[in-house]
Design an enzyme around this catalytic site. Structure first.
Site, PDB file in Angstrom:
ATOM      1  N   ASP A   1      -8.830  -4.771  13.583  1.00  0.00           N
ATOM      2  CA  ASP A   1      -8.557  -6.067  14.193  1.00  0.00           C
ATOM      3  C   ASP A   1      -9.488  -6.333  15.372  1.00  0.00           C
ATOM      4  O   ASP A   1     -10.086  -7.399  15.495  1.00  0.00           O
ATOM      5  CB  ASP A   1      -7.101  -6.144  14.633  1.00  0.00           C
ATOM      6  CG  ASP A   1      -6.636  -4.888  15.367  1.00  0.00           C
ATOM      7  OD1 ASP A   1      -7.477  -4.005  15.625  1.00  0.00           O
ATOM      8  OD2 ASP A   1      -5.446  -4.785  15.683  1.00  0.00           O
TER       9      ASP A   1
ATOM     10  N   ASP B   1       0.811  -1.209   0.000  1.00  0.00           N
ATOM     11  CA  ASP B   1       0.000   0.000   0.000  1.00  0.00           C
ATOM     12  C   ASP B   1       0.852   1.270   0.000  1.00  0.00           C
ATOM     13  O   ASP B   1       0.358   2.353   0.282  1.00  0.00           O
ATOM     14  CB  ASP B   1      -0.910   0.025   1.244  1.00  0.00           C
ATOM     15  CG  ASP B   1      -2.369  -0.236   0.873  1.00  0.00           C
ATOM     16  OD1 ASP B   1      -2.614  -0.610  -0.287  1.00  0.00           O
ATOM     17  OD2 ASP B   1      -3.244  -0.069   1.731  1.00  0.00           O
TER      18      ASP B   1
END
Length: 458
Positions: free
Chosen positions: A273, A120
């Site tokens: 997460d 990314d």
């Protein structure tokens, strides 16, 4: 006459300091003292909440160490041995990994392993370096795929979600994720995967973080002490009691069925997460923490990087609490105890009250008590650094609760990577450089460079 005399001599005196002093004495008794006394009691209540939470976890962790069986005894677990396999490598679940150096060192049959590198980064130099690294591993016969996105929407959650869409990972069942600065033990998969194979109700096996630069400076040493408590106590208690523990984002292996059932990766907060772990937990999935399964990583060693990290870690959970509190309370698949643990212990006390208490007591109540001797709160230690960070965390928690500006700010925690080795022996001959521990297969560069490693099994 007395009142008029007081006003004319005090508030119209050319002595500004005298005016302020008289005004302070005028409002202190009827206003400041009662308000500060109330604040002291509020801080006392918050301190009791935090103390009881710590006491509870302390009692549980002692019981775990004394009486609880090890995970290998509590769950069905059988070591994976090559010589016992009737079907050859086909008996090994297919593994999908997102990372480079760390992933390629995992002990697993090569024909059951796919490595996916999700890049990314926005720096073309970094992209070129990562792509060449992937080609180097591919030339050695490693099944490695280099993936980039047209946009960086959703940050880490977006990258992981995009990674699942490729056809070559459809056959996979489990996924393990490693950030670019993480290095798992070679036997990571062989130790963790059997828990998932033999216990179909387990969604996640989380490893213990260790830090290659913990002795780099005072900041990293303080972080290590704090995170040591997190892993040694908080994660162990949540796992042992089957209550809940927050997935740490990397260094954990997921069952893909649990990810899909929970709704997949979501970028609505900066703690994707934890978001996924909560949603999976509400579906009835269990989580297992292995304290003796270690994965090495790097701590932020500059205050700027640490500050951005703490903003994300404080703002994200508060914002997630705001979004999921009612969903947790009304969920019918988990027990009342688990609901109470997640809402009160995990979120309210640890992620919100702990920050508020530290800031308001040490940064507001104690300083004001110096000016108001009528109110005497007691304290043993006033740590300047913790005061500064408590303000930062409290502000971030408020931003998360109110969903204000910067609620979805994501600044990747800056790591020095191989820059540490440039220092040579300046840090002492007994320290291991990051390059020595992570190897020269991957370098950690600027803020926007990302690699992940995931394992999926049939």
């Amino acid at each position: 006459m007395a009142a008029n005399s007081f006003t004319s001599e005090s508030f119209y005196s050319p002595d500004i300091g005298g005016q302020i002093s008289m005004l302070w004495e005028f409002i202190k008794a009827p206003l400041i003292v009662p308000l500060l006394t109330i604040c002291v009691y509020i801080c006392l209540a918050m301190s009791i909440m935090v103390f009881m939470e710590r006491l509870y976890m302390g009692i549980v962790i002692v019981l775990v160490k004394l009486f609880w069986k090890k995970p290998e005894k509590r769950y069905k677990w059988e070591a994976m041995r090559d010589d016992d396999l009737e079907d050859g490598n086909a008996a090994f679940p297919m593994v999908y990994k997102i990372s480079i150096g760390a992933a390629c060192n995992l002990s697993w049959p090569a024909d059951r392993l796919v490595i996916q590198v999700l890049d990314d980064s926005t720096d073309f130099t970094i992209k070129d370096m990562i792509e060449r690294e992937c080609l180097r591993w591919a030339s050695k016969g490693v099944n490695i795929r280099y993936q980039i996105r047209e946009t960086r929407g959703g940050y880490k959650a977006g990258a992981l979600k995009e990674g699942l869409k490729h056809d070559y990972v459809k056959q996979c069942e489990y996924v393990v994720i490693f950030d670019a600065d993480f290095r798992p033990e070679p036997e990571f998969l062989r130790r963790a995967v059997p828990f998932l194979i033999h216990n179909p109700d387990i969604a996640l096996v989380q490893a213990r973080w260790r830090f290659v630069n913990s002795n780099e400076c005072l900041l990293t040493r303080m972080q290590e002490m704090s995170l040591d408590y997190h892993f040694t106590v908080e994660q162990e208690v949540g796992s042992a009691t089957h209550a809940f523990f927050g997935f740490n984002g990397t260094g954990g292996i997921w069952r893909i069925a649990a990810i899909n059932e929970a709704g997949g990766w979501n970028d609505r907060t900066t703690v994707e997460d934890m978001d996924l772990a909560v949603r999976a937990g509400l579906k009835g999935w269990k989580f297992l923490y292995l304290g003796d399964l270690q994965v090495y990583s790097e701590l932020p060693s500059t205050f700027k990087a640490f500050r951005f990290q703490q903003h994300r870690w404080s703002c994200g959970p508060a914002n997630l609490f705001r979004k999921m509190m009612m969903g947790i309370a009304t969920n019918k698949k988990v027990t009342l105890y688990k609901k109470f643990y997640v809402i009160y212990s995990f979120f309210f006390v640890r992620k919100i009250i702990a920050h508020f208490f530290t800031f308001f007591f040490y940064c507001v109540v104690l300083p004001l008590s110096i000016l108001v001797p009528e109110v005497v709160p007691s304290a043993l230690l006033w740590v300047l650094f913790e005061n500064v960070m408590s303000f930062h965390r409290t502000k971030a928690a408020f931003i998360g609760l109110l969903e204000a500006k910067r609620v979805n700010e994501w600044v990747v925690t800056e790591k020095l990577g191989d820059k540490l080795s440039i220092k040579g022996n300046k840090s002492g001959s007994n320290k291991k450089s990051l390059r020595k521990l992570l190897g020269d297969r991957i370098q950690v560069h600027e803020l926007d460079s990302r690699c992940f490693c995931s394992c999926w099994m049939l």
